[in-house]
Design a protein around this motif. Structure first.
Motif, PDB file in Angstrom:
ATOM      1  N   PHE A  17       0.913  -1.196   0.013  1.00 26.71           N
ATOM      2  CA  PHE A  17      -0.030   0.094   0.034  1.00 26.71           C
ATOM      3  C   PHE A  17       0.922   1.117  -0.092  1.00 26.71           C
ATOM      4  CE2 PHE A  17      -2.934   2.996   2.118  1.00 26.71           C
ATOM      5  CZ  PHE A  17      -3.921   3.081   1.122  1.00 26.71           C
ATOM      6  N   ASN A  18       0.889   2.002  -1.046  1.00 29.83           N
ATOM      7  CA  ASN A  18       1.649   3.241  -1.148  1.00 29.83           C
ATOM      8  C   ASN A  18       0.897   4.156  -2.090  1.00 29.83           C
ATOM      9  OD1 ASN A  18       4.078   2.086  -0.386  1.00 29.83           O
ATOM     10  ND2 ASN A  18       4.454   1.346  -2.410  1.00 29.83           N
ATOM     11  N   ASP A  19       1.167   5.317  -1.449  1.00 28.72           N
ATOM     12  CA  ASP A  19       0.354   6.550  -1.988  1.00 28.72           C
ATOM     13  C   ASP A  19      -1.238   6.288  -2.168  1.00 28.72           C
ATOM     14  OD1 ASP A  19       2.738   7.735  -2.420  1.00 28.72           O
ATOM     15  OD2 ASP A  19       2.981   6.691  -4.512  1.00 28.72           O
ATOM     16  N   ASN A  20      -1.728   5.846  -1.127  1.00 28.23           N
ATOM     17  CA  ASN A  20      -3.232   5.707  -0.968  1.00 28.23           C
ATOM     18  C   ASN A  20      -3.935   4.644  -2.131  1.00 28.23           C
ATOM     19  OD1 ASN A  20      -3.699   7.070   1.119  1.00 28.23           O
ATOM     20  ND2 ASN A  20      -4.116   8.898   0.054  1.00 28.23           N
ATOM     21  N   GLU A  21      -2.821   3.549  -2.617  1.00 31.72           N
ATOM     22  CA  GLU A  21      -3.397   2.623  -3.338  1.00 31.72           C
ATOM     23  C   GLU A  21      -2.652   1.229  -3.292  1.00 31.72           C
ATOM     24  OE1 GLU A  21      -3.376   3.848  -7.258  1.00 31.72           O
ATOM     25  OE2 GLU A  21      -1.186   4.142  -7.451  1.00 31.72           O
ATOM     26  N   TRP A  22      -3.174   0.129  -3.724  1.00 30.32           N
ATOM     27  CA  TRP A  22      -2.443  -1.161  -3.609  1.00 30.32           C
ATOM     28  C   TRP A  22      -1.641  -1.206  -5.052  1.00 30.32           C
ATOM     29  CZ3 TRP A  22      -1.693  -3.458   0.790  1.00 30.32           C
ATOM     30  CH2 TRP A  22      -2.726  -3.417   1.839  1.00 30.32           C
ATOM     31  N   LYS A  23      -0.364  -1.586  -4.775  1.00 30.51           N
ATOM     32  CA  LYS A  23       0.378  -1.695  -5.893  1.00 30.51           C
ATOM     33  C   LYS A  23       1.131  -3.034  -5.923  1.00 30.51           C
ATOM     34  CE  LYS A  23       1.280   3.081  -6.492  1.00 30.51           C
ATOM     35  NZ  LYS A  23       2.510   4.222  -6.849  1.00 30.51           N
ATOM     36  N   THR A  24       1.182  -3.736  -6.998  1.00 32.79           N
ATOM     37  CA  THR A  24       1.736  -5.094  -7.116  1.00 32.79           C
ATOM     38  C   THR A  24       3.243  -5.052  -6.809  1.00 32.79           C
ATOM     39  OG1 THR A  24       0.057  -5.870  -8.490  1.00 32.79           O
ATOM     40  CG2 THR A  24       2.163  -7.168  -8.489  1.00 32.79           C
ATOM     41  N   ALA A  25       3.685  -5.888  -5.930  1.00 34.57           N
ATOM     42  CA  ALA A  25       5.286  -5.848  -5.735  1.00 34.57           C
ATOM     43  C   ALA A  25       5.698  -7.210  -6.218  1.00 34.57           C
ATOM     44  CB  ALA A  25       5.463  -5.776  -4.160  1.00 34.57           C
ATOM     45  N   GLY A  26       6.633  -7.246  -7.211  1.00 34.82           N
ATOM     46  CA  GLY A  26       7.243  -8.628  -7.492  1.00 34.82           C
ATOM     47  C   GLY A  26       6.323  -9.212  -8.495  1.00 34.82           C
ATOM     48  N   LEU A  27       6.486 -10.334  -8.812  1.00 29.69           N
ATOM     49  CA  LEU A  27       5.956 -11.121  -9.820  1.00 29.69           C
ATOM     50  C   LEU A  27       4.704 -11.742  -9.587  1.00 29.69           C
ATOM     51  CD1 LEU A  27       8.936 -12.983 -11.357  1.00 29.69           C
ATOM     52  CD2 LEU A  27       7.967 -11.130 -12.015  1.00 29.69           C
ATOM     53  N   ILE A  28       3.886 -12.103 -10.347  1.00 24.53           N
ATOM     54  CA  ILE A  28       2.415 -12.843 -10.187  1.00 24.53           C
ATOM     55  C   ILE A  28       2.884 -14.182 -10.260  1.00 24.53           C
ATOM     56  CG2 ILE A  28       0.348 -13.316 -11.052  1.00 24.53           C
ATOM     57  CD1 ILE A  28       0.285 -10.493 -12.066  1.00 24.53           C
ATOM     58  N   LYS A  29       2.729 -15.144  -9.325  1.00 20.33           N
ATOM     59  CA  LYS A  29       3.238 -16.674  -9.398  1.00 20.33           C
ATOM     60  C   LYS A  29       2.122 -17.429  -9.109  1.00 20.33           C
ATOM     61  CE  LYS A  29       7.600 -15.232  -7.308  1.00 20.33           C
ATOM     62  NZ  LYS A  29       8.530 -15.408  -6.105  1.00 20.33           N
ATOM     63  N   LYS A  30       2.181 -18.829  -9.267  1.00 18.01           N
ATOM     64  CA  LYS A  30       1.187 -19.650  -8.998  1.00 18.01           C
ATOM     65  C   LYS A  30       1.136 -19.809  -7.619  1.00 18.01           C
ATOM     66  CE  LYS A  30       0.299 -24.628 -10.639  1.00 18.01           C
ATOM     67  NZ  LYS A  30       0.185 -25.237  -9.613  1.00 18.01           N
ATOM     68  N   ALA A  31      -0.067 -19.962  -7.134  1.00 19.56           N
ATOM     69  CA  ALA A  31      -0.384 -20.393  -5.630  1.00 19.56           C
ATOM     70  C   ALA A  31      -0.254 -21.650  -5.280  1.00 19.56           C
ATOM     71  CB  ALA A  31      -1.913 -19.854  -5.491  1.00 19.56           C
ATOM     72  N   GLU A  32       0.453 -21.899  -4.353  1.00 17.60           N
ATOM     73  CA  GLU A  32       0.792 -23.246  -3.628  1.00 17.60           C
ATOM     74  C   GLU A  32      -0.722 -23.777  -3.325  1.00 17.60           C
ATOM     75  OE1 GLU A  32       2.286 -20.699  -2.796  1.00 17.60           O
ATOM     76  OE2 GLU A  32       4.357 -20.888  -3.150  1.00 17.60           O
ATOM     77  N   GLU A  33      -0.816 -25.127  -3.791  1.00 12.96           N
ATOM     78  CA  GLU A  33      -1.988 -25.972  -3.363  1.00 12.96           C
ATOM     79  C   GLU A  33      -2.348 -25.891  -1.906  1.00 12.96           C
ATOM     80  OE1 GLU A  33      -3.415 -30.610  -3.731  1.00 12.96           O
ATOM     81  OE2 GLU A  33      -1.988 -29.802  -5.306  1.00 12.96           O
ATOM     82  N   GLY A  34      -3.576 -25.651  -1.418  1.00  8.09           N
ATOM     83  CA  GLY A  34      -3.856 -25.653   0.140  1.00  8.09           C
ATOM     84  C   GLY A  34      -4.086 -24.074   0.448  1.00  8.09           C
ATOM     85  N   ILE A  35      -3.945 -23.057  -0.376  1.00  9.10           N
ATOM     86  CA  ILE A  35      -4.160 -21.612  -0.321  1.00  9.10           C
ATOM     87  C   ILE A  35      -5.414 -21.450  -0.951  1.00  9.10           C
ATOM     88  CG2 ILE A  35      -3.402 -19.421  -0.100  1.00  9.10           C
ATOM     89  CD1 ILE A  35      -0.591 -20.351   0.201  1.00  9.10           C
TER      90      ILE A  35
END
Length: 121
Positions: A17-35
């Motif tokens: 959360f920066n400058d009153n908005e959510w910004k993606t940090a890093g890469l979009i990755k495959k979610a682990e099974e179980g989450i």
């Protein structure tokens, strides 16, 4: 800094959360099974108490830069020091993390189907 973990469509996204908005940090990755899909506000995490306390729940995220392991315990989020583990726990697994005498940490895998403790890791 406020951080949250978004899980949807089999993907996970870490946001800051920066400058009153959510910004993606890093890469979009495959979610682990179980989450499960959802928004996990890990910035609400409380530091684990190390005085003979146990925490049972899902490992959500490991922040190697900050040296923290985030765990969901019921509806709360708990952070543990990564350096306390002999080897990092598996993300997406239900585990019981127990502290003995402020220093020693025991990690026990929990079978999600029967909700029984299986063995020490």
């Amino acid at each position: 800094m406020k951080r949250r973990l978004l899980v949807m469509n089999g993907q996970k996204i870490l946001q800051n959360f920066n400058d009153n908005e959510w910004k993606t940090a890093g890469l979009i990755k495959k979610a682990e099974e179980g989450i499960k899909p959802g928004i996990y506000n890990i910035y609400l995490a409380k530091m684990a108490e190390t005085n003979n306390k146990a925490y049972e729940g899902l490992i959500l995220y490991i922040d190697k830069q900050e040296g923290l392991v985030y765990q969901q315990v019921n509806k709360d989020f708990i952070s543990h020091r990564l350096e306390s583990f002999s080897s990092p726990p598996s993300i997406g697994k239900n585990v019981s993390i127990q502290y003995d005498n402020h220093e020693k940490l025991n990690l026990i895998k929990v079978d999600a189907v029967s909700n029984k403790r299986m063995h020490k890791i």
